[in-house]
Design a protein around this motif. Sequence first.
Motif, PDB file in Angstrom:
ATOM      1  N   ASP A 110       7.598   1.824   6.631  1.00 39.26           N
ATOM      2  CA  ASP A 110       8.345   1.626   5.382  1.00 39.26           C
ATOM      3  C   ASP A 110       7.453   0.967   4.324  1.00 39.26           C
ATOM      4  O   ASP A 110       7.690  -0.177   3.927  1.00 39.26           O
ATOM      5  CB  ASP A 110       9.581   0.763   5.668  1.00 39.26           C
ATOM      6  CG  ASP A 110      10.550   0.699   4.501  1.00 39.26           C
ATOM      7  OD1 ASP A 110      10.403   1.477   3.528  1.00 39.26           O
ATOM      8  OD2 ASP A 110      11.461  -0.149   4.557  1.00 39.26           O
ATOM      9  N   PRO A 111       6.404   1.682   3.849  1.00 43.21           N
ATOM     10  CA  PRO A 111       5.444   1.051   2.940  1.00 43.21           C
ATOM     11  C   PRO A 111       6.024   0.603   1.602  1.00 43.21           C
ATOM     12  O   PRO A 111       5.474  -0.300   0.972  1.00 43.21           O
ATOM     13  CB  PRO A 111       4.368   2.121   2.745  1.00 43.21           C
ATOM     14  CG  PRO A 111       5.050   3.411   3.051  1.00 43.21           C
ATOM     15  CD  PRO A 111       6.078   3.087   4.097  1.00 43.21           C
ATOM     16  N   TYR A 112       7.141   1.192   1.170  1.00 41.01           N
ATOM     17  CA  TYR A 112       7.716   0.832  -0.131  1.00 41.01           C
ATOM     18  C   TYR A 112       8.909  -0.120  -0.007  1.00 41.01           C
ATOM     19  O   TYR A 112       9.496  -0.514  -1.006  1.00 41.01           O
ATOM     20  CB  TYR A 112       8.149   2.087  -0.894  1.00 41.01           C
ATOM     21  CG  TYR A 112       7.001   3.026  -1.134  1.00 41.01           C
ATOM     22  CD1 TYR A 112       5.951   2.665  -1.981  1.00 41.01           C
ATOM     23  CD2 TYR A 112       6.931   4.258  -0.504  1.00 41.01           C
ATOM     24  CE1 TYR A 112       4.880   3.515  -2.191  1.00 41.01           C
ATOM     25  CE2 TYR A 112       5.860   5.121  -0.713  1.00 41.01           C
ATOM     26  CZ  TYR A 112       4.846   4.741  -1.562  1.00 41.01           C
ATOM     27  OH  TYR A 112       3.779   5.579  -1.777  1.00 41.01           O
ATOM     28  N   ILE A 147       0.852  -1.190   0.000  1.00 42.74           N
ATOM     29  CA  ILE A 147       0.000   0.000   0.000  1.00 42.74           C
ATOM     30  C   ILE A 147       0.885   1.236   0.000  1.00 42.74           C
ATOM     31  O   ILE A 147       2.032   1.195   0.429  1.00 42.74           O
ATOM     32  CB  ILE A 147      -0.996   0.021   1.179  1.00 42.74           C
ATOM     33  CG1 ILE A 147      -0.293   0.049   2.541  1.00 42.74           C
ATOM     34  CG2 ILE A 147      -1.963  -1.149   1.079  1.00 42.74           C
ATOM     35  CD1 ILE A 147      -1.241   0.231   3.723  1.00 42.74           C
ATOM     36  N   THR A 148       0.337   2.331  -0.484  1.00 44.16           N
ATOM     37  CA  THR A 148       1.117   3.557  -0.654  1.00 44.16           C
ATOM     38  C   THR A 148       1.195   4.370   0.633  1.00 44.16           C
ATOM     39  O   THR A 148       0.434   4.153   1.573  1.00 44.16           O
ATOM     40  CB  THR A 148       0.502   4.446  -1.742  1.00 44.16           C
ATOM     41  OG1 THR A 148      -0.750   4.948  -1.262  1.00 44.16           O
ATOM     42  CG2 THR A 148       0.315   3.695  -3.053  1.00 44.16           C
ATOM     43  N   SER A 149       2.086   5.331   0.614  1.00 42.81           N
ATOM     44  CA  SER A 149       2.209   6.252   1.749  1.00 42.81           C
ATOM     45  C   SER A 149       0.941   7.082   1.928  1.00 42.81           C
ATOM     46  O   SER A 149       0.612   7.479   3.043  1.00 42.81           O
ATOM     47  CB  SER A 149       3.434   7.156   1.571  1.00 42.81           C
ATOM     48  OG  SER A 149       3.364   7.855   0.340  1.00 42.81           O
ATOM     49  N   VAL A 150       0.199   7.332   0.850  1.00 42.17           N
ATOM     50  CA  VAL A 150      -1.072   8.053   0.961  1.00 42.17           C
ATOM     51  C   VAL A 150      -2.035   7.225   1.813  1.00 42.17           C
ATOM     52  O   VAL A 150      -2.696   7.750   2.716  1.00 42.17           O
ATOM     53  CB  VAL A 150      -1.683   8.346  -0.432  1.00 42.17           C
ATOM     54  CG1 VAL A 150      -3.096   8.870  -0.317  1.00 42.17           C
ATOM     55  CG2 VAL A 150      -0.812   9.317  -1.201  1.00 42.17           C
ATOM     56  N   ALA A 151      -2.109   5.925   1.545  1.00 41.94           N
ATOM     57  CA  ALA A 151      -2.975   5.038   2.328  1.00 41.94           C
ATOM     58  C   ALA A 151      -2.521   5.005   3.780  1.00 41.94           C
ATOM     59  O   ALA A 151      -3.339   5.117   4.702  1.00 41.94           O
ATOM     60  CB  ALA A 151      -2.971   3.635   1.737  1.00 41.94           C
ATOM     61  N   VAL A 152      -1.218   4.862   3.994  1.00 45.70           N
ATOM     62  CA  VAL A 152      -0.673   4.797   5.352  1.00 45.70           C
ATOM     63  C   VAL A 152      -0.995   6.076   6.117  1.00 45.70           C
ATOM     64  O   VAL A 152      -1.446   6.031   7.270  1.00 45.70           O
ATOM     65  CB  VAL A 152       0.849   4.534   5.320  1.00 45.70           C
ATOM     66  CG1 VAL A 152       1.480   4.758   6.669  1.00 45.70           C
ATOM     67  CG2 VAL A 152       1.128   3.119   4.831  1.00 45.70           C
ATOM     68  N   ASP A 207       3.217  -9.988  11.341  1.00 48.65           N
ATOM     69  CA  ASP A 207       3.612 -10.022  12.751  1.00 48.65           C
ATOM     70  C   ASP A 207       3.775  -8.626  13.350  1.00 48.65           C
ATOM     71  O   ASP A 207       3.513  -8.423  14.532  1.00 48.65           O
ATOM     72  CB  ASP A 207       4.918 -10.803  12.932  1.00 48.65           C
ATOM     73  CG  ASP A 207       4.764 -12.283  12.609  1.00 48.65           C
ATOM     74  OD1 ASP A 207       3.621 -12.788  12.591  1.00 48.65           O
ATOM     75  OD2 ASP A 207       5.803 -12.940  12.378  1.00 48.65           O
ATOM     76  N   ASP A 208       4.214  -7.670  12.531  1.00 53.71           N
ATOM     77  CA  ASP A 208       4.447  -6.303  13.001  1.00 53.71           C
ATOM     78  C   ASP A 208       3.917  -5.314  11.961  1.00 53.71           C
ATOM     79  O   ASP A 208       4.671  -4.823  11.109  1.00 53.71           O
ATOM     80  CB  ASP A 208       5.943  -6.066  13.236  1.00 53.71           C
ATOM     81  CG  ASP A 208       6.254  -4.646  13.703  1.00 53.71           C
ATOM     82  OD1 ASP A 208       5.301  -3.884  14.029  1.00 53.71           O
ATOM     83  OD2 ASP A 208       7.446  -4.297  13.739  1.00 53.71           O
ATOM     84  N   PRO A 209       2.594  -5.022  11.989  1.00 54.57           N
ATOM     85  CA  PRO A 209       2.008  -4.096  11.007  1.00 54.57           C
ATOM     86  C   PRO A 209       2.665  -2.721  10.988  1.00 54.57           C
ATOM     87  O   PRO A 209       2.563  -1.995  10.001  1.00 54.57           O
ATOM     88  CB  PRO A 209       0.540  -4.000  11.445  1.00 54.57           C
ATOM     89  CG  PRO A 209       0.285  -5.270  12.183  1.00 54.57           C
ATOM     90  CD  PRO A 209       1.582  -5.570  12.885  1.00 54.57           C
ATOM     91  N   GLY A 210       3.384  -2.371  12.045  1.00 54.51           N
ATOM     92  CA  GLY A 210       4.110  -1.108  12.071  1.00 54.51           C
ATOM     93  C   GLY A 210       5.141  -1.002  10.962  1.00 54.51           C
ATOM     94  O   GLY A 210       5.502   0.102  10.549  1.00 54.51           O
ATOM     95  N   VAL A 243      -2.584  -1.805  12.952  1.00 57.04           N
ATOM     96  CA  VAL A 243      -2.539  -2.734  14.075  1.00 57.04           C
ATOM     97  C   VAL A 243      -2.795  -4.180  13.650  1.00 57.04           C
ATOM     98  O   VAL A 243      -2.552  -5.105  14.418  1.00 57.04           O
ATOM     99  CB  VAL A 243      -3.534  -2.328  15.186  1.00 57.04           C
ATOM    100  CG1 VAL A 243      -3.130  -0.984  15.792  1.00 57.04           C
ATOM    101  CG2 VAL A 243      -4.962  -2.277  14.670  1.00 57.04           C
ATOM    102  N   PHE A 244      -3.289  -4.389  12.419  1.00 53.72           N
ATOM    103  CA  PHE A 244      -3.602  -5.742  11.961  1.00 53.72           C
ATOM    104  C   PHE A 244      -3.541  -5.769  10.444  1.00 53.72           C
ATOM    105  O   PHE A 244      -3.998  -4.846   9.772  1.00 53.72           O
ATOM    106  CB  PHE A 244      -5.004  -6.150  12.439  1.00 53.72           C
ATOM    107  CG  PHE A 244      -5.410  -7.534  12.026  1.00 53.72           C
ATOM    108  CD1 PHE A 244      -4.856  -8.651  12.630  1.00 53.72           C
ATOM    109  CD2 PHE A 244      -6.356  -7.714  11.029  1.00 53.72           C
ATOM    110  CE1 PHE A 244      -5.242  -9.932  12.248  1.00 53.72           C
ATOM    111  CE2 PHE A 244      -6.757  -8.991  10.642  1.00 53.72           C
ATOM    112  CZ  PHE A 244      -6.194 -10.096  11.261  1.00 53.72           C
ATOM    113  N   VAL A 245      -2.979  -6.864   9.905  1.00 49.56           N
ATOM    114  CA  VAL A 245      -2.904  -7.073   8.461  1.00 49.56           C
ATOM    115  C   VAL A 245      -3.424  -8.473   8.168  1.00 49.56           C
ATOM    116  O   VAL A 245      -2.952  -9.447   8.765  1.00 49.56           O
ATOM    117  CB  VAL A 245      -1.435  -6.935   7.959  1.00 49.56           C
ATOM    118  CG1 VAL A 245      -1.340  -7.248   6.483  1.00 49.56           C
ATOM    119  CG2 VAL A 245      -0.899  -5.541   8.237  1.00 49.56           C
TER     120      VAL A 245
END
Length: 134
Positions: free
Chosen positions: A102-104, A36-41, A94-97, A48-50
């Motif tokens: 770092d979305p890219y 997903i893009t930085s715009v989405a982020v 495990d770590d959605p953070g 918190v969940f993927v």
Amino acid sequence: MSSAAFPDDRSYTDDHEWVLIEPGAELPDEPVRVGITSVAVNSLGELVFVDLPEVGTTIVAGESCGEVESTKTVSELYPPVSGRVTLINTAAVDDPGLVTSDPYGEGWLFAVQPSAAGELLTAAEYAEKNGANA
């Protein structure tokens, strides 16, 4: 935000996903990463969940295949390409953070052996549609 904020080595969708296929390139013979893009982020806030499709699942471009959940909302994932899922990024599950920070890069979501592409945008087209300065 400038168009430089969107890497130009990949293509984008109106639904704020990216695929590691250079704009205008043929579909590669090897799996490609999706995220997903930085715009989405930025819109979602801290993830918190993927929930990602399972390896071996056939997905269709533009049809929901998973979701990401933040402290604000839940958003569905719409893949930019059709094909078979070959790998999921367990580190992001495990770590959605990782997706937030770092979305890219390390925050990519899954890899797909592409069979067809949906409607894809270049980094500049995506930036323009999202109010980024070119």
